[in-house]
Design a protein around this motif. Sequence first.
Motif, PDB file in Angstrom:
ATOM      1  N   ALA A   1      34.495   0.425  83.539  1.00 12.64           N
ATOM      2  CA  ALA A   1      34.733   1.318  84.703  1.00 12.64           C
ATOM      3  C   ALA A   1      33.595   1.830  85.389  1.00 12.64           C
ATOM      4  CB  ALA A   1      35.477   2.608  84.262  1.00 12.64           C
ATOM      5  N   LEU A   2      33.763   2.275  86.660  1.00 13.57           N
ATOM      6  CA  LEU A   2      32.384   3.043  87.298  1.00 13.57           C
ATOM      7  C   LEU A   2      32.723   4.505  87.132  1.00 13.57           C
ATOM      8  CD1 LEU A   2      30.231   3.480  89.631  1.00 13.57           C
ATOM      9  CD2 LEU A   2      32.115   3.237  91.093  1.00 13.57           C
ATOM     10  N   LEU A   3      31.537   5.196  86.763  1.00 15.69           N
ATOM     11  CA  LEU A   3      31.969   6.657  86.514  1.00 15.69           C
ATOM     12  C   LEU A   3      30.984   7.088  87.787  1.00 15.69           C
ATOM     13  CD1 LEU A   3      32.250   9.356  85.715  1.00 15.69           C
ATOM     14  CD2 LEU A   3      30.409   9.062  83.943  1.00 15.69           C
ATOM     15  N   PHE A   4      31.641   7.979  88.667  1.00  9.29           N
ATOM     16  CA  PHE A   4      31.147   8.517  89.865  1.00  9.29           C
ATOM     17  C   PHE A   4      31.213  10.037  89.784  1.00  9.29           C
ATOM     18  CE2 PHE A   4      31.390   8.760  94.696  1.00  9.29           C
ATOM     19  CZ  PHE A   4      30.417   9.315  95.011  1.00  9.29           C
ATOM     20  N   VAL A   5      29.841  10.730  89.718  1.00  5.76           N
ATOM     21  CA  VAL A   5      29.868  12.097  89.456  1.00  5.76           C
ATOM     22  C   VAL A   5      29.236  12.310  91.113  1.00  5.76           C
ATOM     23  CG1 VAL A   5      28.914  14.183  88.540  1.00  5.76           C
ATOM     24  CG2 VAL A   5      29.696  12.418  87.036  1.00  5.76           C
ATOM     25  N   ASN A   6      30.068  13.250  91.763  1.00  6.66           N
ATOM     26  CA  ASN A   6      29.585  13.356  93.333  1.00  6.66           C
ATOM     27  C   ASN A   6      29.351  14.975  93.564  1.00  6.66           C
ATOM     28  OD1 ASN A   6      29.518  13.016  96.260  1.00  6.66           O
ATOM     29  ND2 ASN A   6      31.398  14.121  96.069  1.00  6.66           N
ATOM     30  N   GLY A   7      28.424  15.480  94.139  1.00  3.90           N
ATOM     31  CA  GLY A   7      27.916  16.713  94.247  1.00  3.90           C
ATOM     32  C   GLY A   7      28.539  17.230  95.618  1.00  3.90           C
ATOM     33  N   PHE A   8      28.848  18.392  95.905  1.00  2.00           N
ATOM     34  CA  PHE A   8      29.520  18.729  97.010  1.00  2.00           C
ATOM     35  C   PHE A   8      28.580  19.292  98.143  1.00  2.00           C
ATOM     36  CE2 PHE A   8      34.030  19.461  94.645  1.00  2.00           C
ATOM     37  CZ  PHE A   8      34.307  18.316  95.280  1.00  2.00           C
ATOM     38  N   GLY A   9      27.203  19.080  97.900  1.00  3.56           N
ATOM     39  CA  GLY A   9      26.207  19.542  98.794  1.00  3.56           C
ATOM     40  C   GLY A   9      25.371  20.753  98.302  1.00  3.56           C
ATOM     41  N   GLY A  10      26.006  21.419  97.584  1.00  2.00           N
ATOM     42  CA  GLY A  10      25.275  22.751  96.914  1.00  2.00           C
ATOM     43  C   GLY A  10      24.928  22.707  95.376  1.00  2.00           C
ATOM     44  N   THR A  11      24.991  21.626  94.881  1.00  9.33           N
ATOM     45  CA  THR A  11      24.796  21.764  93.562  1.00  9.33           C
ATOM     46  C   THR A  11      23.489  20.682  93.019  1.00  9.33           C
ATOM     47  OG1 THR A  11      27.279  21.537  92.923  1.00  9.33           O
ATOM     48  CG2 THR A  11      25.979  20.931  91.291  1.00  9.33           C
ATOM     49  N   PRO A  12      22.629  21.403  92.516  1.00  5.02           N
ATOM     50  CA  PRO A  12      21.280  20.515  92.016  1.00  5.02           C
ATOM     51  C   PRO A  12      21.682  19.096  91.213  1.00  5.02           C
ATOM     52  CG  PRO A  12      21.255  22.746  91.609  1.00  5.02           C
ATOM     53  CD  PRO A  12      22.590  22.748  91.575  1.00  5.02           C
TER      54      PRO A  12
ATOM     55  N   ASP B   1      27.712  22.994 102.267  1.00  6.39           N
ATOM     56  CA  ASP B   1      26.782  23.775 101.048  1.00  6.39           C
ATOM     57  C   ASP B   1      27.657  24.260  99.903  1.00  6.39           C
ATOM     58  OD1 ASP B   1      28.377  25.358 102.859  1.00  6.39           O
ATOM     59  OD2 ASP B   1      26.760  27.027 103.007  1.00  6.39           O
ATOM     60  N   MET B   2      28.714  23.589  99.800  1.00  8.86           N
ATOM     61  CA  MET B   2      29.773  24.037  98.712  1.00  8.86           C
ATOM     62  C   MET B   2      28.935  23.537  97.321  1.00  8.86           C
ATOM     63  SD  MET B   2      33.673  22.810  97.746  1.00  8.86           S
ATOM     64  CE  MET B   2      34.145  23.501  99.303  1.00  8.86           C
ATOM     65  N   ALA B   3      29.147  24.712  96.402  1.00 12.33           N
ATOM     66  CA  ALA B   3      28.671  24.244  95.114  1.00 12.33           C
ATOM     67  C   ALA B   3      29.723  23.727  94.215  1.00 12.33           C
ATOM     68  CB  ALA B   3      28.083  25.611  94.472  1.00 12.33           C
ATOM     69  N   GLY B   4      29.513  22.515  93.470  1.00 15.81           N
ATOM     70  CA  GLY B   4      30.633  22.150  92.746  1.00 15.81           C
ATOM     71  C   GLY B   4      30.557  20.427  92.786  1.00 15.81           C
ATOM     72  N   CYS B   5      31.503  19.988  92.271  1.00 13.92           N
ATOM     73  CA  CYS B   5      31.377  18.416  92.153  1.00 13.92           C
ATOM     74  C   CYS B   5      32.815  17.742  92.176  1.00 13.92           C
ATOM     75  CB  CYS B   5      30.376  17.850  90.894  1.00 13.92           C
ATOM     76  SG  CYS B   5      31.302  18.192  89.317  1.00 13.92           S
ATOM     77  N   SER B   6      32.911  16.621  92.082  1.00 16.33           N
ATOM     78  CA  SER B   6      33.992  15.710  91.836  1.00 16.33           C
ATOM     79  C   SER B   6      33.638  14.621  90.704  1.00 16.33           C
ATOM     80  CB  SER B   6      34.578  15.069  92.903  1.00 16.33           C
ATOM     81  OG  SER B   6      33.688  14.239  93.582  1.00 16.33           O
TER      82      SER B   6
ATOM     83  N   MET C   1      20.258  18.275  88.765  1.00 20.57           N
ATOM     84  CA  MET C   1      20.137  18.510  86.964  1.00 20.57           C
ATOM     85  C   MET C   1      21.617  18.788  86.614  1.00 20.57           C
ATOM     86  SD  MET C   1      18.426  21.949  85.180  1.00 20.57           S
ATOM     87  CE  MET C   1      16.847  21.154  85.354  1.00 20.57           C
ATOM     88  N   GLU C   2      22.363  19.656  87.346  1.00 24.45           N
ATOM     89  CA  GLU C   2      23.991  20.043  87.031  1.00 24.45           C
ATOM     90  C   GLU C   2      24.834  18.508  87.253  1.00 24.45           C
ATOM     91  OE1 GLU C   2      25.181  23.522  88.972  1.00 24.45           O
ATOM     92  OE2 GLU C   2      23.199  24.304  88.743  1.00 24.45           O
ATOM     93  N   LEU C   3      24.474  18.007  88.041  1.00 23.31           N
ATOM     94  CA  LEU C   3      25.286  16.654  88.315  1.00 23.31           C
ATOM     95  C   LEU C   3      25.081  15.870  87.160  1.00 23.31           C
ATOM     96  CD1 LEU C   3      24.923  15.868  92.227  1.00 23.31           C
ATOM     97  CD2 LEU C   3      26.856  17.171  90.799  1.00 23.31           C
ATOM     98  N   TYR C   4      23.842  15.522  86.633  1.00 24.36           N
ATOM     99  CA  TYR C   4      23.625  14.630  85.803  1.00 24.36           C
ATOM    100  C   TYR C   4      24.108  15.297  84.287  1.00 24.36           C
ATOM    101  CZ  TYR C   4      20.636  11.522  88.418  1.00 24.36           C
ATOM    102  OH  TYR C   4      20.154  10.757  89.020  1.00 24.36           O
ATOM    103  N   LEU C   5      24.185  16.531  84.098  1.00 23.70           N
ATOM    104  CA  LEU C   5      24.606  17.284  82.891  1.00 23.70           C
ATOM    105  C   LEU C   5      26.419  16.953  82.977  1.00 23.70           C
ATOM    106  CD1 LEU C   5      24.152  20.625  81.713  1.00 23.70           C
ATOM    107  CD2 LEU C   5      26.195  19.959  81.862  1.00 23.70           C
ATOM    108  N   MET C   6      26.849  16.842  84.173  1.00 20.51           N
ATOM    109  CA  MET C   6      28.382  16.580  84.326  1.00 20.51           C
ATOM    110  C   MET C   6      28.607  15.052  83.911  1.00 20.51           C
ATOM    111  SD  MET C   6      30.268  19.369  84.701  1.00 20.51           S
ATOM    112  CE  MET C   6      31.701  18.818  85.391  1.00 20.51           C
TER     113      MET C   6
END
Length: 333
Positions: A255-266, A301-306, A268-273
Amino acid sequence: MKKLMNGADTILSESLAGFTQAHADIVTLDGSGKFVRRRELRPGKVALVSGGGSGHEPLHAGFVGIGMLDAACPGQVFTSPTPDQMVEAAQAVDTGAGVLFIVKNYEGDVMNFDMAAEMMADMTGAQVQQLITNDDIAVEDSLFTTGRRGVAGTLVVEKIVGAAAEQGMDLAGLKALGERVNRACRSFGVALSSCTVPAAGKPTFDIGEGEMEFGVGIHGEPGRRRAPLATADAIAAEMCEGIVKDLGQVAGRNALLFVNGFGGTPLMELYLMHHSARRLFEGHGVQIARSLTGSYVTALDMAGCSITLALLDDDLLALWDAPVRTAALRWGV
């Protein structure tokens, strides 16, 4: 609201001008400003055209170039582009092998791309097919859709189909391939804050300091439920468990794992997720063969991720690895 802009009515046109200036070796802006297209076209290649409302950058203009899209039609912020934009873009990049529209499952986008396909057939007789993406498992229907939304998995579809188009696959084969990749993708998002549309000047929705929205859409539309803010591991667990349940048999699959930020997330947090999600998926027997982390399908500029999981066999992995040269994705070229 604080934004770097001259006015809400010019933010899109000025942004597109800057984008195409910054990446003039890859893309060019149509003289009327209606679409972005690949600077150098390949005769005899099926043309891939996508688009949608602005505010999701780098989707879609950032994926125009070698190995992905031939043109992208940007609408106003969170607003579908018009059929005439799509027709002009398709005509500009069609070199005779036909056109594939790649469309996220939002009612405005689907309706307008449908109209554009009919107009193209009537005006030129060109072969036009449509591919709908609907990878979001969070809700079955939303404010903007009938059925599941097309979200971050759209990038995976555009990359793999773009590679196959570059290698000479025909229109029917590309549509079938895209449908196969779409079926292999599942996504789930969570928001920690709202986004702010420039023309509105205020947040799209209200969310408390200690709250989060599970299953939020990329336009800020409601998700599954509002919940108290939890740890990253707990958030990832709900997202990943939902994805695994929806995909079914995942043990032993690449599988490919894709962690995508919504525009307002650093980052650092995306790699943690990514760390949390990878551990959870591997606990279900998934083999994470490829990874992508960053803000690619955003909501201003939403904070969060998918989190997106795409089950890819060897052939699909080879197409994912194939050379790509766009503003937002680049490897092997």
